[in-house]
Enzyme design. Structure first.
Site, PDB file in Angstrom:
ATOM      1  N   HIS A  17       0.722  -1.401  -0.183  1.00  0.00           N
ATOM      2  CA  HIS A  17       0.118   0.018  -0.044  1.00  0.00           C
ATOM      3  C   HIS A  17       1.283   1.852   0.111  1.00  0.00           C
ATOM      4  O   HIS A  17       0.537   2.169  -0.457  1.00  0.00           O
ATOM      5  CB  HIS A  17      -0.962   0.226   1.061  1.00  0.00           C
ATOM      6  CG  HIS A  17      -2.349  -0.923   1.236  1.00  0.00           C
ATOM      7  ND1 HIS A  17      -2.432  -1.824   2.534  1.00  0.00           N
ATOM      8  CD2 HIS A  17      -2.751  -1.364  -0.177  1.00  0.00           C
ATOM      9  CE1 HIS A  17      -3.037  -2.660   2.945  1.00  0.00           C
ATOM     10  NE2 HIS A  17      -3.147  -2.110   1.101  1.00  0.00           N
ATOM     11  N   LYS A  41     -16.554  -7.619   4.605  1.00  0.00           N
ATOM     12  CA  LYS A  41     -15.627  -8.007   5.022  1.00  0.00           C
ATOM     13  C   LYS A  41     -15.606  -7.897   6.387  1.00  0.00           C
ATOM     14  O   LYS A  41     -16.263  -6.906   6.463  1.00  0.00           O
ATOM     15  CB  LYS A  41     -13.897  -7.699   4.557  1.00  0.00           C
ATOM     16  CG  LYS A  41     -13.328  -7.677   3.459  1.00  0.00           C
ATOM     17  CD  LYS A  41     -12.350  -7.306   2.873  1.00  0.00           C
ATOM     18  CE  LYS A  41     -11.747  -7.070   1.098  1.00  0.00           C
ATOM     19  NZ  LYS A  41     -10.448  -6.505   1.099  1.00  0.00           N
ATOM     20  N   ARG A  90      -1.808  -6.286  -8.872  1.00  0.00           N
ATOM     21  CA  ARG A  90      -0.724  -7.518  -8.511  1.00  0.00           C
ATOM     22  C   ARG A  90      -0.985  -7.919  -9.056  1.00  0.00           C
ATOM     23  O   ARG A  90      -0.058  -9.309  -9.131  1.00  0.00           O
ATOM     24  CB  ARG A  90      -0.718  -8.150  -6.969  1.00  0.00           C
ATOM     25  CG  ARG A  90      -0.355  -7.063  -5.258  1.00  0.00           C
ATOM     26  CD  ARG A  90      -0.911  -7.305  -4.427  1.00  0.00           C
ATOM     27  NE  ARG A  90      -2.421  -7.888  -4.329  1.00  0.00           N
ATOM     28  CZ  ARG A  90      -3.214  -8.486  -2.954  1.00  0.00           C
ATOM     29  NH1 ARG A  90      -2.352  -8.405  -2.214  1.00  0.00           N
ATOM     30  NH2 ARG A  90      -4.378  -8.181  -3.505  1.00  0.00           N
ATOM     31  N   SER A 127      -2.772  -7.718   2.521  1.00  0.00           N
ATOM     32  CA  SER A 127      -3.799  -7.765   3.918  1.00  0.00           C
ATOM     33  C   SER A 127      -4.069  -8.622   4.662  1.00  0.00           C
ATOM     34  O   SER A 127      -3.821  -9.319   5.642  1.00  0.00           O
ATOM     35  CB  SER A 127      -4.666  -6.583   4.128  1.00  0.00           C
ATOM     36  OG  SER A 127      -3.993  -5.147   3.770  1.00  0.00           O
TER      37      SER A 127
END
Length: 162
Positions: A17, A41, A90, A127
């Site tokens: 990040h 989440k 990514r 994360s």
């Protein structure tokens, strides 16, 4: 002045990040890191902790500020006068997940999304993986900015009843 919003749940903020925010700052006059709650989440860290950890991690970057996103990102973009959203990628799975959100933000707020390809040396850092490694007692210190690992370990201990 060009303003970009770099939104995410940042649960927790990682070195990936920080890399994306640093590179976004080289493209925009100001970057607002928007710490959001993802309804899909269950967060390990509460939003106030995530905001404070992000502020600490990004404190050395001029032209970067961290704010909580309380509702729709589209509203946050308008309030902050954003010209763009910046999201790190990514790989292809990230693009597949981000594309519908980018299109919705353009529809709702008229703001384009800029995708920044993550540093390959950091591509394995997510994360969710940081939290999993921490839950099993693994070392996460080299995956997150200073101070974040302690907060994650403390939160994992609370969640596990330790």
């Amino acid at each position: 002045m060009t303003i970009a919003v770099c939104p995410g749940s940042f649960d927790p903020i990682t070195l990936g990040h920080v890399d994306v925010v640093r590179r976004a700052r080289s493209m925009f006059d100001e970057v607002v890191v928007g710490v959001a709650t993802n309804s899909g989440k269950s967060a390990l860290l509460d939003v106030d902790a995530r905001v404070e950890l992000a502020r600490t991690a990004l404190a050395g970057l001029d032209g970067v500020r961290v704010e909580r996103v309380a509702g729709l990102l589209a509203d946050f973009l308008r309030v902050n006068g954003a010209n763009a959203v910046v999201k790190g990628l990514r790989g292809g799975a990230d693009f597949d997940a981000e594309l519908p959100m980018a299109l919705m933000n353009r529809h709702l707020a008229g703001v384009e999304t800029v995708f920044v390809v993550g540093d390959p040396a950091l591509a394995h850092i997510a994360s969710s993986l940081v939290k999993d490694v921490a839950r099993y007692g693994g070392d996460i210190d080299d995956l997150v900015p200073p101070g974040v690992a302690d907060a994650v370990r403390a939160a994992v201990g609370r969640k596990d009843g330790r």
